[in-house]
Design an enzyme around this catalytic site. Structure first.
Site, PDB file in Angstrom:
ATOM      1  N   ARG A 129      12.760   7.563   2.049  1.00 50.70           N
ATOM      2  CA  ARG A 129      14.076   7.439   1.423  1.00 50.70           C
ATOM      3  C   ARG A 129      14.436   8.680   0.607  1.00 50.70           C
ATOM      4  O   ARG A 129      15.616   8.937   0.370  1.00 50.70           O
ATOM      5  CB  ARG A 129      14.159   6.151   0.589  1.00 50.70           C
ATOM      6  CG  ARG A 129      14.235   4.892   1.481  1.00 50.70           C
ATOM      7  CD  ARG A 129      14.377   3.617   0.686  1.00 50.70           C
ATOM      8  NE  ARG A 129      13.167   3.269  -0.028  1.00 50.70           N
ATOM      9  CZ  ARG A 129      12.219   2.438   0.422  1.00 50.70           C
ATOM     10  NH1 ARG A 129      12.359   1.855   1.605  1.00 50.70           N
ATOM     11  NH2 ARG A 129      11.166   2.182  -0.299  1.00 50.70           N
ATOM     12  N   GLU A 186      -1.156  -0.427  -5.807  1.00 50.73           N
ATOM     13  CA  GLU A 186      -1.620  -1.610  -6.520  1.00 50.73           C
ATOM     14  C   GLU A 186      -2.979  -2.042  -5.963  1.00 50.73           C
ATOM     15  O   GLU A 186      -3.915  -2.321  -6.701  1.00 50.73           O
ATOM     16  CB  GLU A 186      -0.574  -2.714  -6.371  1.00 50.73           C
ATOM     17  CG  GLU A 186      -0.774  -3.865  -7.335  1.00 50.73           C
ATOM     18  CD  GLU A 186       0.300  -4.947  -7.181  1.00 50.73           C
ATOM     19  OE1 GLU A 186       0.257  -5.911  -7.921  1.00 50.73           O
ATOM     20  OE2 GLU A 186       1.166  -4.803  -6.285  1.00 50.73           O
TER      21      GLU A 186
END
Lengths: 198, 190
Positions: free
Chosen positions: B72, B109
């Site tokens: 993006r 994570e």
């Protein structure tokens, strides 16, 4: 078909800035690397300008770019011609509701997705990618846009491969250049399919 | 750090940009409110305003490199680069760039990922900005900064359309790079 038979003076410099990387991603493939083009602001700007000059004022409201290198060229074109930009992505990247289109690779299949509602019926669209080889990905892109009711005016690519390993039988009519490797190829849906290598 | 602090408070363009961003709940997994910028790209004026705001800020800062984080960051970076006369350098996931690369691992994570940049894309002493659509923990941006600094470029700023104000754990960039500023047009509560 390659647009500039009498070559625009900007094209030479653009071509020389595209780097060929042998044997990537696998042995035998001569990869056309556009990242070196992006390192030269003037050549990158000229590339975009060539597309914008062609498509401005043609009432195109959608520029669809194919992940990921189509994301580099598509948005500047969209911004310059006043169109929206629609990313066409690999599966599971777009967060909202999508429509999917499968296409065939040399070995196996892949899939392209577009958000539902991104494109409205009757919109005129352009598809942008860095390179066209067999046209399989571009076909999938056109299918997505047409399923949403848009009219694909043209496909615009920075590079077309001079020697296609195989010419595909496509459900669309394409015109392919005779391999002089000009900067840009545009594929108009109404053109006939020609095998110019014969 | 955020747009308001960067003197953009009250800029009439910000509201249109903010409203054009769609939140998609539970993507890519339950509990995550995904900030979807594709709806911003559908709004030509808002998309143009987004790019213009970044261009207005960076055009006179002698920036010669705009590095965009896949994928993006590719949607915003090139337009900014073109407008300010800088080169565009894509920072990509492993094995996408065809030439010789340098790699930088970073933590997710769960597990690690990796960002790559072409050797030779950036020269010593160049002034660079990093572009992505969104900053959360800053892990990806930290990796991007390290890639550029390993090539001896100076990272002037990171620019993101969206900054998540309250994220799990600390904003790593603020900890590691005291002098580095962040420029984000919009901040959202997670």
């Amino acid at each position: 078909m390659s647009a500039y038979r009498d070559e625009d003076p900007r094209i030479h410099d653009i071509k020389t800035r595209i780097r060929v990387v042998p044997n990537f991603p696998k042995p035998g493939i001569m990869f056309q690397d556009i990242t070196t083009l992006l390192l030269n602001p003037k050549a990158f700007k000229d590339t975009i300008d060539l597309f914008v000059e062609r498509y401005k004022g043609k009432n195109i409201s959608v520029v669809a770019g194919i992940e990921a290198r189509g994301f580099i060229f598509g948005p500047p074109i969209a911004l310059a011609i006043g169109a929206k930009f629609v990313p066409l992505r690999k599966p599971r990247k777009l967060p909202g509701k999508v429509i999917s289109e499968k296409y065939i690779l040399e070995y196996g299949k892949d899939c392209l997705e577009m958000h539902v509602g991104a494109v409205k019926s009757g919109e005129r669209a352009l598809v942008v990618d860095d390179l066209i080889a067999t046209g399989g990905t571009l076909c999938a892109a056109m299918n997505l846009l047409e399923r949403a009711g848009a009219e694909v005016v043209e496909c615009a690519c920075v590079i077309e491969l001079p020697d296609l390993k195989s010419l595909r039988e496509l459900s669309f009519d394409f015109m392919v250049s005779n391999g002089r490797g000009f900067l840009r190829s545009e594929f108009s849906k109404n053109d006939k399919w020609l095998d110019l290598r014969k | 750090m955020f747009a308001a602090e960067n003197g953009l408070k009250g800029d009439p363009r910000l509201q249109g940009i903010s409203e054009a961003i769609r939140v998609v709940p539970h993507f890519p997994k339950p509990g995550i409110m995904f900030q979807d910028i594709t709806t911003l790209l559908l709004d030509h004026k808002a998309f143009k305003d987004t790019v213009d705001i970044f261009v207005d800020r960076y055009r006179d800062m002698d920036i010669s490199v705009v590095a965009g984080v896949e994928a993006r960051g590719f949607m915003f970076g090139p337009a900014i680069a073109l407008a300010i006369g800088a080169k565009f350098v894509p920072l990509r996931k492993p094995r996408k760039l065809p030439g010789k690369v340098i790699s930088e691992a970073y933590e997710l994570e769960y597990g690690t990922d990796c960002l790559e940049m072409h050797v030779g894309a950036v020269e010593r002493g160049e002034r660079a900005i990093v572009i992505d659509d969104l900053v959360a923990t800053g892990g990806t941006l930290s990796a991007a900064i390290r890639l550029l600094e390993r090539s001896e470029a100076e990272v002037v700023e990171c620019a993101c359309v969206i900054g998540l104000r309250e994220v799990k754990g600390q904003l790593r960039i603020a900890v590691e790079y005291r002098s580095l500023s962040m420029n984000m047009l919009r901040h959202r509560l997670t």
